[in-house]
Scaffold this active site. Structure first.
Site, short mmCIF file in Angstrom:
data_model
loop_
_atom_site.label_atom_id
_atom_site.label_comp_id
_atom_site.label_asym_id
_atom_site.label_seq_id
_atom_site.Cartn_x
_atom_site.Cartn_y
_atom_site.Cartn_z
N GLU A 46 -2.73 -8.66 3.09
CA GLU A 46 -3.12 -9.20 4.39
C GLU A 46 -4.64 -9.20 4.57
O GLU A 46 -5.15 -9.82 5.50
CB GLU A 46 -2.44 -8.42 5.51
CG GLU A 46 -2.96 -7.01 5.79
CD GLU A 46 -2.42 -5.92 4.85
OE1 GLU A 46 -1.83 -6.28 3.81
OE2 GLU A 46 -2.61 -4.73 5.17
N CYS A 99 0.85 -1.20 0.00
CA CYS A 99 0.00 0.00 0.00
C CYS A 99 0.89 1.25 0.00
O CYS A 99 1.67 1.44 -0.92
CB CYS A 99 -0.98 -0.03 1.17
SG CYS A 99 -2.32 1.18 0.99
N HIS A 138 -4.03 -4.52 -0.20
CA HIS A 138 -3.63 -5.10 1.08
C HIS A 138 -3.65 -6.62 1.00
O HIS A 138 -4.70 -7.22 1.19
CB HIS A 138 -4.56 -4.61 2.19
CG HIS A 138 -4.33 -3.18 2.55
ND1 HIS A 138 -3.36 -2.80 3.45
CD2 HIS A 138 -4.90 -2.04 2.10
CE1 HIS A 138 -3.35 -1.48 3.55
NE2 HIS A 138 -4.27 -1.00 2.74
#
Lengths: 257, 204
Positions: B186, B83, B184
């Site tokens: 994650e 990001c 992202h």
């Protein structure tokens, strides 16, 4: 192309997911992490955890479960309820939440929105709005809707607050249309269309989902970025995989999970 | 290819709120990362991850205060920016007109709002692979990732996958050992986990 988001909302009380009728008579629905993972597996695009006791009781969210969710879940989630200062927001975000949502505390002290945006960036800051249509035909905001005895009408027009919240630094607006909420006759398209016109950041519709066609309507007619619902998902009345197939068949862009 | 052993993945604490989420995602892959906030922490790492949420000027100020700017520029270890962390790998960002790490050619610019194009770009959007890279092994055509950002890097020769939000921008980048994801990983379900795993396991 950006997908339209399907967002189950889980009400949390004392670290458990609960279901209530108009915020009363809460029934235990199960463990937060288990339910979060179930929705993740079904293809939910994002989750909202709403600490329903926090705001009216003047306390903040308990962070232990935020970290438990963050460790196990691999889709974004937002935490709402009881966040009234930067310090609390920081703890929630550092526990692993992707976004924080503020509602009553932002209306009581609008600068809170700016403080949060300055500290974390607008992308973390969601402003939730509870809105009611009044007798003069105007939509106006309500605070502390979690407890009917503490709910207050501030006289602020919903559309004015949407504009103000964005000016202050809201990165997303969740508009809960209370007249539709729990009635399951569909989202409040008229109100959401006006909100859409006033909203240049992402807009999420809340309140009124009863059938799959309601999701198609709100995406097609109000051009919202996401649709939030609780009971239809919790009860299993609308399975998320089936909902996404339904929307895709109507040429509405949704994520393949 | 073999998995990077525990303790060999360094995650730079650049002040972003997603630091914990990135560490948890690595733990889900069976890797226990170490969080580092100075140059000494980078020593001995096999992989370095630079996450970031927030604004470019603050992030660069913080990296400078931590004495990490030159060490990251000189780093010989494979580096993944996530990001804002990816944006910092470029030469400059229009966000505060700040000079960044300069490891990738290009300037990060604000996304342009338009009819139906809301900024921040928030939500799941499809990756459009532009060239082959082991970073995308196992990622299918049309797979989606979760984006939240208002600034983006242009499509360049280093772009591995683009994404469209009012125009194409770089979603996944690789230039030698310098990698980045604008979304992202994650928080991008199986697709994100796969890309993180690829970064840990690929040969550089």
């Amino acid at each position: 192309m950006l997908s339209r988001r399907i967002i189950p909302c889980l009400d949390v009380r004392d670290g458990r997911v609960v279901k209530g009728v108009r915020f009363r008579d809460h029934v235990d629905m199960g463990d937060i992490v288990e339910l979060a993972l179930r929705y993740r597996d079904q293809g939910a695009d994002e989750l909202v955890f709403y600490d329903i006791g926090a705001s009216p009781e003047g306390r903040s969210v308990d962070y232990a479960w935020v970290e438990r969710v963050a460790r196990l879940i691999d889709i974004p989630f937002c935490v709402a309820g009881g966040i009234r200062d930067v310090g609390t927001a920081r703890r929630v975000l550092h526990a692993g939440a992707d976004k924080i949502s503020v509602n009553s505390p932002a209306l009581e002290r609008p600068l809170l929105v700016s403080e949060l945006a300055d500290a974390f960036g607008v992308q973390c800051v969601v402003v939730g709005i509870d809105s009611v249509r009044e007798l003069d035909g105007q939509w106006r905001v309500r605070t502390n809707t979690g407890d009917p005895e503490k709910t207050r009408a501030l006289g602020v027009r919903t559309l004015d607050w949407i504009a103000e919240a964005q000016r202050l630094g809201a990165g997303e607006i969740v508009l809960n249309c209370m007249d539709s909420d729990g009635v399951r006759r569909g989202y409040d398209i008229a109100q959401l269309r006006q909100a859409r016109d006033a909203c240049h950041v992402p807009l999420v519709a809340s309140g009124g989902a009863g059938g799959m066609e309601h999701f198609a309507e709100v995406f097609d007619q109000a051009d919202v970025d996401g649709a939030l619902a609780a009971s239809v998902f919790h009860s299993g009345a609308i399975p998320i995989p089936g909902l996404k197939r339904f929307l895709r068949d109507r040429d509405i862009e949704v994520r393949d999970a | 290819m073999s998995a990077v052993p525990t303790g060999k993945v360094a995650v730079v604490d650049a002040g972003g709120a997603n630091l914990g989420s990135v560490c948890y995602a690595l733990e889900r892959l069976g890797v226990r990362p170490r969080v580092v906030d100075d140059a000494a922490g980078l020593a001995g790492a096999d992989r370095v991850i630079l996450p970031g949420v927030g604004a470019a000027p603050e992030a660069m100020r913080r990296l400078r205060a931590q004495g990490l700017v030159e060490p990251l520029r000189q780093l010989k270890t494979p580096l993944l920016g996530i990001c804002l962390g990816m944006q910092l790998l470029y030469e400059r960002s229009a966000e505060g007109e700040v000079e960044c790490l300069g490891l990738l050619p290009g300037v990060v610019r604000h996304l342009t709002p338009a009819l139906g194009i809301r900024v921040p770009h928030m939500g799941w959007n499809q990756l459009r692979p532009l060239r082959r890279s082991p970073l995308l092994d196992g990622v299918g055509e049309g797979d989606s990732a979760y984006f939240v950002h208002s600034y983006a890097a242009p499509v360049t020769a280093d772009t591995v996958a683009a994404c469209d939000h009012g125009g194409l921008f770089t979603a996944v980048v690789q230039r030698g050992r310098h990698c980045g994801a604008q979304f992202h990983p994650e928080r991008s379900a199986g697709t994100g986990a796969r890309i993180l795993r690829n970064f840990l396991e690929m040969d550089f």
